[in-house]
Design an enzyme around this catalytic site. Structure first.
Site, short mmCIF file in Angstrom:
data_model
loop_
_atom_site.label_atom_id
_atom_site.label_comp_id
_atom_site.label_asym_id
_atom_site.label_seq_id
_atom_site.Cartn_x
_atom_site.Cartn_y
_atom_site.Cartn_z
N PHE A 12 32.94 47.41 49.72
CA PHE A 12 33.06 48.68 50.46
C PHE A 12 34.52 49.19 50.43
O PHE A 12 34.81 50.26 49.85
CB PHE A 12 32.54 48.44 51.88
CG PHE A 12 33.04 49.38 52.93
CD1 PHE A 12 33.04 50.75 52.73
CD2 PHE A 12 33.53 48.88 54.14
CE1 PHE A 12 33.51 51.62 53.72
CE2 PHE A 12 33.99 49.73 55.13
CZ PHE A 12 34.00 51.10 54.91
N ASP A 32 35.63 40.87 40.98
CA ASP A 32 34.62 40.67 42.03
C ASP A 32 33.54 39.71 41.54
O ASP A 32 33.23 39.68 40.35
CB ASP A 32 33.97 42.02 42.39
CG ASP A 32 33.49 42.06 43.82
OD1 ASP A 32 34.06 42.83 44.62
OD2 ASP A 32 32.55 41.31 44.16
N ASN A 33 32.97 38.93 42.45
CA ASN A 33 31.84 38.08 42.07
C ASN A 33 30.50 38.71 42.47
O ASN A 33 29.46 38.10 42.33
CB ASN A 33 31.97 36.66 42.67
CG ASN A 33 31.72 36.63 44.17
OD1 ASN A 33 31.67 37.68 44.81
ND2 ASN A 33 31.57 35.45 44.73
N TYR A 144 35.15 32.48 59.16
CA TYR A 144 35.85 33.72 58.79
C TYR A 144 37.23 33.76 59.47
O TYR A 144 38.25 33.92 58.80
CB TYR A 144 35.00 34.90 59.22
CG TYR A 144 35.56 36.27 58.83
CD1 TYR A 144 35.58 36.68 57.51
CD2 TYR A 144 36.04 37.14 59.81
CE1 TYR A 144 36.06 37.94 57.17
CE2 TYR A 144 36.52 38.40 59.47
CZ TYR A 144 36.53 38.79 58.15
OH TYR A 144 37.01 40.04 57.80
N TYR A 158 54.14 30.74 51.21
CA TYR A 158 54.52 31.07 49.82
C TYR A 158 55.74 31.99 49.81
O TYR A 158 56.59 31.92 48.93
CB TYR A 158 53.36 31.74 49.06
CG TYR A 158 52.50 30.76 48.30
CD1 TYR A 158 51.56 29.96 48.94
CD2 TYR A 158 52.63 30.62 46.91
CE1 TYR A 158 50.77 29.06 48.23
CE2 TYR A 158 51.85 29.73 46.21
CZ TYR A 158 50.92 28.95 46.87
OH TYR A 158 50.15 28.05 46.16
N THR A 174 36.45 48.85 60.25
CA THR A 174 36.52 50.02 59.40
C THR A 174 35.12 50.34 58.87
O THR A 174 34.34 49.43 58.59
CB THR A 174 37.49 49.76 58.23
OG1 THR A 174 38.74 49.34 58.79
CG2 THR A 174 37.72 51.00 57.39
P1 NAD Z 1 32.72 43.76 51.45
O1 NAD Z 1 31.83 42.59 51.69
O2 NAD Z 1 32.10 45.04 51.09
O3 NAD Z 1 33.79 43.42 50.32
C1 NAD Z 1 34.18 42.12 49.96
C2 NAD Z 1 34.15 42.00 48.44
O4 NAD Z 1 34.61 40.71 48.06
C3 NAD Z 1 32.73 42.18 47.88
O5 NAD Z 1 32.76 43.05 46.78
C4 NAD Z 1 32.36 40.76 47.46
O6 NAD Z 1 31.42 40.72 46.40
C5 NAD Z 1 33.70 40.20 47.07
N1 NAD Z 1 33.77 38.73 47.14
C6 NAD Z 1 33.33 37.93 48.13
N2 NAD Z 1 33.58 36.64 47.83
C7 NAD Z 1 34.20 36.63 46.62
C8 NAD Z 1 34.70 35.61 45.77
N3 NAD Z 1 34.59 34.32 46.10
N4 NAD Z 1 35.27 35.98 44.60
C9 NAD Z 1 35.36 37.28 44.25
N5 NAD Z 1 34.90 38.28 45.00
C10 NAD Z 1 34.33 37.96 46.18
O7 NAD Z 1 33.64 43.92 52.74
P2 NAD Z 1 34.79 44.95 53.07
O8 NAD Z 1 34.49 45.52 54.38
O9 NAD Z 1 35.03 45.86 51.92
O10 NAD Z 1 36.03 43.97 53.26
C11 NAD Z 1 37.04 43.81 52.29
C12 NAD Z 1 38.16 42.93 52.84
O11 NAD Z 1 38.73 43.53 53.99
C13 NAD Z 1 37.68 41.54 53.27
O12 NAD Z 1 38.66 40.59 52.91
C14 NAD Z 1 37.58 41.66 54.76
O13 NAD Z 1 37.78 40.42 55.40
C15 NAD Z 1 38.70 42.64 55.08
N6 NAD Z 1 38.45 43.33 56.35
C16 NAD Z 1 37.48 44.29 56.46
C17 NAD Z 1 37.24 44.91 57.67
C18 NAD Z 1 36.21 45.99 57.84
O14 NAD Z 1 36.00 46.43 58.98
N7 NAD Z 1 35.57 46.48 56.82
C19 NAD Z 1 37.99 44.53 58.79
C20 NAD Z 1 38.94 43.53 58.66
C21 NAD Z 1 39.18 42.95 57.43
#
Ligand code: NAD
Ligand code: UDP
Length: 313
Positions: A12, A32-33, A144, A158, A174
């Protein structure tokens, strides 16, 4: 032209970041996986010769030349990150080690998509970056929360030990187009339920709060964060401080969709935070007067439009 690696780029948030960075004339490698992300999110970028899509899991090392890395790979919704908690921890921790090792080797600046979940169920309200948090280390959210806390520790160490250029952004809830329709997050759940005429499932008494940020505001802040002076490493809260109860959100969604759905109450999941609101003073100061521009009603309207298209309504 910069070469930028985005892990989790087909998710997303990642897909919006890929799009913005390409529009600003950069070359983007999206890794991405496809666990929770999909090709569908980036299919419109595939014709761009400066966009590259790589299927790879961040728990395995990956080597490429890049100027900047945005590390977003990690399932983000409770339903998805609790599906395979051990894998979630591996993704946060081993993913951070692999990407920090890469940043060290190629001398890239690396930004970590951290989260407000590092504050757990916060006792300090609103949350400031100096608050250490209130996290249950053995609860259902710990895979998480603790994974992300360990990742922050890896980033800091690091930086201190190996001089890696780092930035830590603590992202608050978000939402926006390209959220996964079945990821169980409250905004996507309520909108999909309202558009399908199903009951709207409020957990607990609906008095718990969240502060919702629209995706374009976040992307702007992350890009500004990457451009900050080298000494500024964060962590910095990125979110919209306007706070709502889940009851208020449900009423907003019903009104904006014109739905006839009714609200039903279901049990509150374990360790569900009671309140959450970012203090964004630091972000305003360090990110060139950044502040969220899109408020809930406008953001929900765009998101409802997206889900109508997705559900063929
Ligand atoms: P999302 O699940 O749509 O995106 C996560 C992406 O990471 C996906 O495309 C998934 O396929 C990929 N992924 C998962 N495990 C993987 C791996 N082992 N190797 C490669 N790719 C992998 O979620 P998002 O909302 O887009 O979140 C993106 C990042 O932002 C995340 O790290 C999340 O923790 C952080 N975040 C999001 C929010 C929110 O409200 N959306 C809030 C705080 C933090
Ligand atoms: N929630 C809800 N109904 C739903 C999904 C979530 O009431 O169908 C509540 C959930 O219990 C939490 C809030 O909405 O209090 C935000 O949940 P989400 O999973 O979106 O994000 P997080 O809890 O990680 O902030």
């Amino acid at each position: 032209m910069k070469k930028i690696l985005i892990t989790g780029g087909a998710g997303f948030l990642g897909s919006h970041l890929c799009e913005r960075l390409l529009n600003e004339g950069n070359e983007v490698i999206c890794l991405d996986n496809f666990f929770t992300g999909s090709k569908r999110n980036v299919v419109h970028l595939l014709d761009n010769p400066y966009f590259e899509l790589v299927r790879h899991d961040v728990t395995m090392p990956y080597f490429v030349e890049a100027d900047e890395i945005y590390n977003l790979a990690c399932p983000a919704s409770p339903v998805h990150y609790q599906y395979n908690p051990i894998k979630t921890i591996k993704t946060s921790v081993m993913g951070a080690i692999n990407m920090l090792g890469l940043a060290k080797r190629i001398n890239a600046c690396i930004l970590q998509a951290s989260t407000s979940e590092v504050y757990g169920d916060p006792i300090i309200h609103p949350q400031t970056e100096d608050y250490w948090g209130h996290v249950n280390p053995i609860g259902i959210r710990s895979c998480y929360d603790e994974g992300k806390r360990c990742a922050e520790s890896l980033f800091i160490n690091y930086h201190k030990q190996n001089n890696v250029r780092i930035k830590i952004a603590r992202i608050f809830n978000t939402y926006g187009p390209r959220m996964h329709p079945n990821d169980g997050r409250v905004v996507s759940n309520f909108i999909v339920q309202a558009l399908s005429g199903e009951n709207i499932t409020v957990y607990g008494d609906g008095m718990q709060t969240r502060s919702f940020q629209y995706v374009s505001d976040l992307v702007e802040a992350m890009m500004r964060m990457m451009k900050t002076r080298q000494e500024f490493i964060g962590p910095v809260n990125i979110g919209n401080p306007n706070e709502f109860t889940m009851n208020e959100l449900a009423e907003y969604v019903i009104r904006l969709t014109g739905s006839t759905s009714r609200i039903i109450y279901q049990p509150l999941p374990q360790d569900d935070p009671t309140q959450r609101q970012p203090d964004i003073s630091l972000a305003k100061k360090e990110l060139n007067n950044w502040e969220p521009k899109v408020q809930l009603e406008e953001g929900l309207t765009h998101t409802i439009q997206y889900f109508k298209g997705l559900l063929n309504l």
